[in-house]
Design an enzyme around this catalytic site. Structure first.
Site, mmCIF file in Angstrom:
data_model
loop_
_atom_site.group_PDB
_atom_site.id
_atom_site.type_symbol
_atom_site.label_atom_id
_atom_site.label_comp_id
_atom_site.label_asym_id
_atom_site.label_seq_id
_atom_site.Cartn_x
_atom_site.Cartn_y
_atom_site.Cartn_z
ATOM 1 N N ASP A 1 47.175 41.305 36.051
ATOM 2 C CA ASP A 1 45.922 42.434 35.438
ATOM 3 C C ASP A 1 45.972 43.014 34.177
ATOM 4 O OD1 ASP A 1 43.539 44.224 35.850
ATOM 5 O OD2 ASP A 1 44.820 45.954 36.007
ATOM 6 N N SER A 2 45.011 42.737 33.321
ATOM 7 C CA SER A 2 45.154 43.221 31.986
ATOM 8 C C SER A 2 46.772 44.801 31.944
ATOM 9 C CB SER A 2 44.373 43.720 31.208
ATOM 10 O OG SER A 2 43.414 45.065 31.795
ATOM 11 N N CYS B 1 42.024 41.580 37.766
ATOM 12 C CA CYS B 1 40.891 41.835 36.619
ATOM 13 C C CYS B 1 40.310 41.430 36.632
ATOM 14 C CB CYS B 1 42.349 41.252 35.173
ATOM 15 S SG CYS B 1 40.818 41.951 33.839
ATOM 16 N N CYS C 1 35.522 47.321 38.162
ATOM 17 C CA CYS C 1 36.531 46.861 37.143
ATOM 18 C C CYS C 1 37.794 47.730 38.349
ATOM 19 C CB CYS C 1 35.953 48.206 35.955
ATOM 20 S SG CYS C 1 38.116 48.749 35.283
ATOM 21 N N THR C 2 38.933 47.549 37.438
ATOM 22 C CA THR C 2 40.183 47.793 38.490
ATOM 23 C C THR C 2 40.474 49.507 38.224
ATOM 24 O OG1 THR C 2 41.337 46.890 37.037
ATOM 25 C CG2 THR C 2 41.775 45.867 38.571
ATOM 26 N N HIS C 3 40.401 49.621 37.296
ATOM 27 C CA HIS C 3 40.755 51.272 36.886
ATOM 28 C C HIS C 3 39.451 52.310 37.601
ATOM 29 C CE1 HIS C 3 42.826 49.327 34.024
ATOM 30 N NE2 HIS C 3 42.947 50.882 34.008
ATOM 31 N N GLU D 1 44.186 54.640 32.211
ATOM 32 C CA GLU D 1 45.007 54.779 31.787
ATOM 33 C C GLU D 1 45.882 55.687 31.041
ATOM 34 O OE1 GLU D 1 46.814 51.745 30.490
ATOM 35 O OE2 GLU D 1 45.393 50.880 32.349
#
Ligand code: DGL
Length: 278
Positions: free
Chosen positions: A10-11, A73, A192-194, A158
């Site tokens: 992932d980023s 991602c 989106c992973t977040h 984040e």
């Protein structure tokens, strides 16, 4: 038996939401997770940059012995996966595989909707690539798909700021923009992973009739099915239940935030960006 883990890329840290589902559904395999935190977020970067960064990370995971890599991602899956599969991997061992998260999600997302209208939330990169529109069209040609980019959500998550009440304003803002596109949307995909970290806040702002779908379990189920169908690859994978975590940025910072995403303590090791390509 050789160490042949499944690589998960992932980023940054968000891909741990996908890894968590994979590790829950497929606990016996060995895994290496790589988060390119020092160069995240990828969401607003150019096609060429996202491709270059992703390919460097994929090559590093190959060097660690991974015969199979999952791009957890969405932005990398949207912007880099096709070029990696069709160009970069030409000439490499044909048994190596790199898979993304968009196709497995597109294959099933229409099944969640009764109205035939869904919303897709993602980064600018994912939305602008139109990858979800194109892939969903193949499996659900009559499904109406409305996209909404949410560029402020990744930094919000984040940084950990999403837990504060002030974040409600940003969560509600993008949801309102999406829902203004059609009153018939009954399913919202978090592409989106977040974004799964914002699930509770989203639900608080949406009518209870709207499904909000995180893709971790979908991707994990699809991977289980893939391994079932690809016996030779499955046989190669090492199965001692090991999980290793690597980041291109501060390990203490990664470990501190990781448990929110992975639901278990994480101890990471550093891979410097300069060493990724050595
Ligand atoms: N992991 C990325 C995704 O799923 C979002 C984070 C970023 O912009 O780098 O799209």
């Amino acid at each position: 038996m050789a160490n042949q883990p499944i690589g998960i890329f992932d980023s940054g840290i968000g891909g741990l939401t996908v890894f968590r589902s994979i590790a829950e559904q497929l606990p016996g395999y060995d895994y290496i997770y790589l988060g390119d935190n020092s160069r995240a977020p990828y969401g607003d970067r150019s096609f060429n940059t996202i491709h270059q960064y992703t390919w460097e990370c994929v090559q590093w995971l190959f060097k660690q012995g991974c015969p199979l890599i999952i791009l957890a991602c969405n932005t990398a899956s949207a912007k880099a996966l096709r070029t990696i599969q069709q160009k970069d991997m030409r000439g490499l061992d044909p048994a190596k595989r790199v898979l993304g998260v968009i196709r497995p999600t597109a294959e099933v997302i229409g099944d969640y909707s009764k109205t035939g209208e869904i919303g897709v939330l993602g980064t600018n990169g994912t939305v602008q690539s139109q990858s979800y529109l194109l892939e969903i069209q193949k499996f659900f040609p009559d499904l109406k798909v409305y996209q909404q980019a949410c560029p402020l959500w990744v930094p919000l998550v984040e940084s950990g700021e999403y837990e504060k009440p002030g974040s409600d304003y940003l969560v509600k803002g993008y949801l309102d923009e999406l829902m203004a596109k059609s009153a018939n949307i009954d399913t919202i995909l978090l592409a989106c992973t977040h974004y799964p970290l914002l699930m509770d806040k989203m639900k608080a702002h949406l009518p209870s009739t709207i499904n909000v779908i995180a893709q971790g379990d979908i991707v994990a189920k699809s991977l289980a099915d893939y391994l079932h169908r690809h016996f030779e690859l499955e046989q190669k994978l090492s199965k001692t239940g090991t999980r290793k975590f690597y980041t291109t940025d501060d390990t203490a910072d990664f470990d501190r935030h990781a448990s929110r995403f992975f639901s278990a303590p994480v101890t990471s090791e550093l891979v410097s960006v300069s060493s990724l390509t050595c």
